[in-house]
Design a protein around this motif. Structure first.
Motif, PDB file in Angstrom:
ATOM      1  N   PRO A   1       0.955  -1.172  -0.234  1.00  0.00           N
ATOM      2  CA  PRO A   1       0.081  -0.335   0.185  1.00  0.00           C
ATOM      3  C   PRO A   1       1.015   1.176  -0.542  1.00  0.00           C
ATOM      4  CG  PRO A   1      -0.616  -2.004   1.631  1.00  0.00           C
ATOM      5  CD  PRO A   1       0.977  -2.463   1.465  1.00  0.00           C
ATOM      6  N   GLY A   2       0.941   2.312  -0.765  1.00  0.00           N
ATOM      7  CA  GLY A   2       1.416   3.673  -1.166  1.00  0.00           C
ATOM      8  C   GLY A   2       3.406   2.888  -1.523  1.00  0.00           C
ATOM      9  N   GLU A   3       3.346   1.599  -1.808  1.00  0.00           N
ATOM     10  CA  GLU A   3       4.836   1.780  -2.239  1.00  0.00           C
ATOM     11  C   GLU A   3       3.971   1.608  -3.785  1.00  0.00           C
ATOM     12  OE1 GLU A   3       5.897  -0.185   1.955  1.00  0.00           O
ATOM     13  OE2 GLU A   3       5.882  -1.442   0.150  1.00  0.00           O
ATOM     14  N   GLU A   4       6.295   1.691  -4.072  1.00  0.00           N
ATOM     15  CA  GLU A   4       6.163   0.671  -5.467  1.00  0.00           C
ATOM     16  C   GLU A   4       6.630   0.466  -5.329  1.00  0.00           C
ATOM     17  OE1 GLU A   4       8.499   5.794  -7.150  1.00  0.00           O
ATOM     18  OE2 GLU A   4       9.424   3.387  -7.184  1.00  0.00           O
ATOM     19  N   ARG A   5       6.495  -0.584  -7.031  1.00  0.00           N
ATOM     20  CA  ARG A   5       6.741  -2.153  -7.179  1.00  0.00           C
ATOM     21  C   ARG A   5       8.302  -2.409  -6.610  1.00  0.00           C
ATOM     22  NH1 ARG A   5       3.991  -4.207 -12.700  1.00  0.00           N
ATOM     23  NH2 ARG A   5       1.406  -3.459 -11.150  1.00  0.00           N
ATOM     24  N   GLN A   6       8.530  -3.337  -6.086  1.00  0.00           N
ATOM     25  CA  GLN A   6       9.805  -4.351  -6.545  1.00  0.00           C
ATOM     26  C   GLN A   6       9.768  -5.051  -6.498  1.00  0.00           C
ATOM     27  OE1 GLN A   6      10.687  -4.199  -1.702  1.00  0.00           O
ATOM     28  NE2 GLN A   6      11.869  -3.812  -2.589  1.00  0.00           N
ATOM     29  N   LEU A   7      11.450  -6.321  -7.320  1.00  0.00           N
ATOM     30  CA  LEU A   7      11.501  -6.821  -7.319  1.00  0.00           C
ATOM     31  C   LEU A   7      11.569  -7.942  -6.088  1.00  0.00           C
ATOM     32  CD1 LEU A   7      12.196  -9.332  -9.500  1.00  0.00           C
ATOM     33  CD2 LEU A   7      14.239  -8.131  -9.633  1.00  0.00           C
ATOM     34  N   VAL A   8      11.182  -8.789  -5.416  1.00  0.00           N
ATOM     35  CA  VAL A   8      11.729  -8.906  -4.281  1.00  0.00           C
ATOM     36  C   VAL A   8      12.752 -10.554  -4.618  1.00  0.00           C
ATOM     37  CG1 VAL A   8      10.073  -8.596  -2.923  1.00  0.00           C
ATOM     38  CG2 VAL A   8      10.401 -10.440  -4.280  1.00  0.00           C
ATOM     39  N   ALA A   9      12.743 -11.457  -6.025  1.00  0.00           N
ATOM     40  CA  ALA A   9      13.021 -12.963  -5.845  1.00  0.00           C
ATOM     41  C   ALA A   9      12.885 -13.310  -7.542  1.00  0.00           C
ATOM     42  CB  ALA A   9      12.164 -14.188  -5.395  1.00  0.00           C
ATOM     43  N   ALA A  10      14.313 -13.000  -7.842  1.00  0.00           N
ATOM     44  CA  ALA A  10      14.473 -13.346  -8.984  1.00  0.00           C
ATOM     45  C   ALA A  10      15.746 -14.609  -9.457  1.00  0.00           C
ATOM     46  CB  ALA A  10      15.563 -12.282  -9.484  1.00  0.00           C
ATOM     47  N   ILE A  11      14.973 -14.931 -10.853  1.00  0.00           N
ATOM     48  CA  ILE A  11      15.903 -16.524 -10.890  1.00  0.00           C
ATOM     49  C   ILE A  11      16.020 -16.631 -12.450  1.00  0.00           C
ATOM     50  CG2 ILE A  11      13.358 -17.903 -11.016  1.00  0.00           C
ATOM     51  CD1 ILE A  11      14.582 -21.045 -10.158  1.00  0.00           C
ATOM     52  N   ALA A  12      17.386 -17.511 -12.863  1.00  0.00           N
ATOM     53  CA  ALA A  12      18.047 -17.437 -14.210  1.00  0.00           C
ATOM     54  C   ALA A  12      17.469 -18.178 -14.480  1.00  0.00           C
ATOM     55  CB  ALA A  12      19.310 -16.801 -13.454  1.00  0.00           C
ATOM     56  N   THR A  13      17.667 -18.068 -16.013  1.00  0.00           N
ATOM     57  CA  THR A  13      17.797 -19.646 -16.357  1.00  0.00           C
ATOM     58  C   THR A  13      19.048 -20.731 -15.916  1.00  0.00           C
ATOM     59  OG1 THR A  13      19.692 -18.741 -18.351  1.00  0.00           O
ATOM     60  CG2 THR A  13      17.212 -18.351 -18.286  1.00  0.00           C
TER      61      THR A  13
ATOM     62  N   ALA B   1       1.006  -7.493   0.388  1.00  0.00           N
ATOM     63  CA  ALA B   1       1.067  -6.528  -0.568  1.00  0.00           C
ATOM     64  C   ALA B   1       0.821  -7.116  -1.837  1.00  0.00           C
ATOM     65  CB  ALA B   1       3.280  -6.699  -0.814  1.00  0.00           C
ATOM     66  N   VAL B   2       0.456  -6.679  -2.925  1.00  0.00           N
ATOM     67  CA  VAL B   2      -0.035  -7.569  -4.222  1.00  0.00           C
ATOM     68  C   VAL B   2       1.475  -7.758  -4.832  1.00  0.00           C
ATOM     69  CG1 VAL B   2      -0.677  -7.587  -6.272  1.00  0.00           C
ATOM     70  CG2 VAL B   2      -2.352  -6.162  -4.457  1.00  0.00           C
ATOM     71  N   TYR B   3       1.048  -9.647  -4.987  1.00  0.00           N
ATOM     72  CA  TYR B   3       2.491  -9.912  -5.590  1.00  0.00           C
ATOM     73  C   TYR B   3       2.219 -10.248  -7.111  1.00  0.00           C
ATOM     74  CZ  TYR B   3       4.459 -10.475  -1.377  1.00  0.00           C
ATOM     75  OH  TYR B   3       5.470 -10.781   0.265  1.00  0.00           O
ATOM     76  N   TYR B   4       2.737 -10.046  -7.698  1.00  0.00           N
ATOM     77  CA  TYR B   4       3.346 -10.339  -9.685  1.00  0.00           C
ATOM     78  C   TYR B   4       4.907 -10.139  -9.671  1.00  0.00           C
ATOM     79  CZ  TYR B   4       0.454  -5.833  -8.934  1.00  0.00           C
ATOM     80  OH  TYR B   4      -0.678  -4.716  -8.608  1.00  0.00           O
ATOM     81  N   CYS B   5       4.321 -11.301 -11.196  1.00  0.00           N
ATOM     82  CA  CYS B   5       5.753 -11.791 -11.956  1.00  0.00           C
ATOM     83  C   CYS B   5       5.874 -11.168 -12.809  1.00  0.00           C
ATOM     84  CB  CYS B   5       4.847 -13.506 -11.951  1.00  0.00           C
ATOM     85  SG  CYS B   5       4.061 -14.320 -12.543  1.00  0.00           S
ATOM     86  N   ASN B   6       6.925 -11.686 -13.817  1.00  0.00           N
ATOM     87  CA  ASN B   6       6.843 -10.905 -15.018  1.00  0.00           C
ATOM     88  C   ASN B   6       8.258 -11.903 -15.462  1.00  0.00           C
ATOM     89  OD1 ASN B   6       7.235  -9.606 -16.805  1.00  0.00           O
ATOM     90  ND2 ASN B   6       6.595  -7.947 -16.282  1.00  0.00           N
ATOM     91  N   ALA B   7       8.872 -11.482 -16.417  1.00  0.00           N
ATOM     92  CA  ALA B   7       9.626 -11.990 -16.943  1.00  0.00           C
ATOM     93  C   ALA B   7      11.311 -11.102 -16.820  1.00  0.00           C
ATOM     94  CB  ALA B   7       9.719 -12.289 -18.209  1.00  0.00           C
ATOM     95  N   LEU B   8      12.199 -11.247 -16.584  1.00  0.00           N
ATOM     96  CA  LEU B   8      12.983 -10.703 -17.052  1.00  0.00           C
ATOM     97  C   LEU B   8      14.479  -9.794 -17.653  1.00  0.00           C
ATOM     98  CD1 LEU B   8      14.308 -11.102 -13.234  1.00  0.00           C
ATOM     99  CD2 LEU B   8      12.549  -9.425 -13.667  1.00  0.00           C
ATOM    100  N   LYS B   9      14.360  -9.071 -17.638  1.00  0.00           N
ATOM    101  CA  LYS B   9      15.785  -8.657 -18.503  1.00  0.00           C
ATOM    102  C   LYS B   9      16.611  -8.442 -17.831  1.00  0.00           C
ATOM    103  CE  LYS B   9      13.703  -4.232 -19.698  1.00  0.00           C
ATOM    104  NZ  LYS B   9      13.219  -2.929 -21.203  1.00  0.00           N
ATOM    105  N   ILE B  10      18.023  -8.356 -18.089  1.00  0.00           N
ATOM    106  CA  ILE B  10      18.840  -7.854 -18.023  1.00  0.00           C
ATOM    107  C   ILE B  10      19.658  -6.881 -18.449  1.00  0.00           C
ATOM    108  CG2 ILE B  10      21.521  -7.855 -17.023  1.00  0.00           C
ATOM    109  CD1 ILE B  10      20.687 -10.880 -17.341  1.00  0.00           C
ATOM    110  N   LEU B  11      19.648  -5.026 -17.685  1.00  0.00           N
ATOM    111  CA  LEU B  11      20.078  -4.178 -18.119  1.00  0.00           C
ATOM    112  C   LEU B  11      21.422  -4.233 -18.070  1.00  0.00           C
ATOM    113  CD1 LEU B  11      17.846  -1.924 -15.277  1.00  0.00           C
ATOM    114  CD2 LEU B  11      16.967  -2.631 -17.695  1.00  0.00           C
ATOM    115  N   TYR B  12      22.091  -2.916 -18.396  1.00  0.00           N
ATOM    116  CA  TYR B  12      23.807  -2.526 -18.694  1.00  0.00           C
ATOM    117  C   TYR B  12      24.471  -2.661 -17.188  1.00  0.00           C
ATOM    118  CZ  TYR B  12      27.962  -0.716 -20.121  1.00  0.00           C
ATOM    119  OH  TYR B  12      29.588  -0.171 -21.422  1.00  0.00           O
ATOM    120  N   SER B  13      23.940  -2.282 -17.119  1.00  0.00           N
ATOM    121  CA  SER B  13      24.268  -2.114 -15.350  1.00  0.00           C
ATOM    122  C   SER B  13      24.197  -3.368 -14.555  1.00  0.00           C
ATOM    123  CB  SER B  13      23.706  -1.470 -14.367  1.00  0.00           C
ATOM    124  OG  SER B  13      22.456  -1.758 -14.088  1.00  0.00           O
ATOM    125  N   GLY B  14      24.041  -4.299 -14.981  1.00  0.00           N
ATOM    126  CA  GLY B  14      23.327  -5.763 -14.943  1.00  0.00           C
ATOM    127  C   GLY B  14      22.168  -6.022 -13.625  1.00  0.00           C
TER     128      GLY B  14
END
Length: 123
Positions: A41-53, A91-104
């Motif tokens: 509530p009142g927050e921005e969406r944030q990535l909490v967990a990621a899994i690589a291929t 929170a409301v939890y969402y999933c998405n595919a990820l891309k890797i930015l130039y910064s990593g």
């Protein structure tokens, strides 16, 4: 357009557990890292967990040791096992595919999001 469907949320007491499930309309899991995001509530969406291929996982500090992300490419499904939940995990939890930015750093691959699944931790 890929559709992402999240499920498994609910209301639990502090210390409880939930297992979230993310399914995609296409098999995007095989070739992309995947992530779980949350928006409190009142927050921005944030990535909490990621899994690589290759199965390597990353977590934000506040969920490390409590959350476990996993994937089943054959089923086009990503899971988030959440244990020892606290009110701060509400929170409301969402999933998405990820891309890797130039910064990593990871960023969401798709601009469109599913409906998410609500997680509420309270007594």
């Amino acid at each position: 357009q890929v559709q992402l469907v999240e499920s498994g949320g609910g209301q639990v007491q502090p210390g409880g557990s939930l297992r979230l499930v993310c399914e995609a309309s296409e098999n995007i899991f095989r070739i992309n890292p995947m992530g779980w995001f949350r928006q409190g509530p009142g927050e921005e969406r944030q990535l909490v967990a990621a899994i690589a291929t290759d199965g390597k996982t990353n977590y934000i500090r506040s969920v490390k040791g409590r959350f476990t992300i996993s994937r089943d490419n054959a089923k086009s499904t990503v899971y988030l096992q959440m244990d020892n939940l606290g009110p701060e995990d509400t929170a409301v939890y969402y999933c998405n595919a990820l891309k890797i930015l130039y910064s990593g750093a990871y960023a969401p691959l798709y601009d469109s999001w599913g409906q998410g699944t609500q997680v509420t931790v309270s007594t």
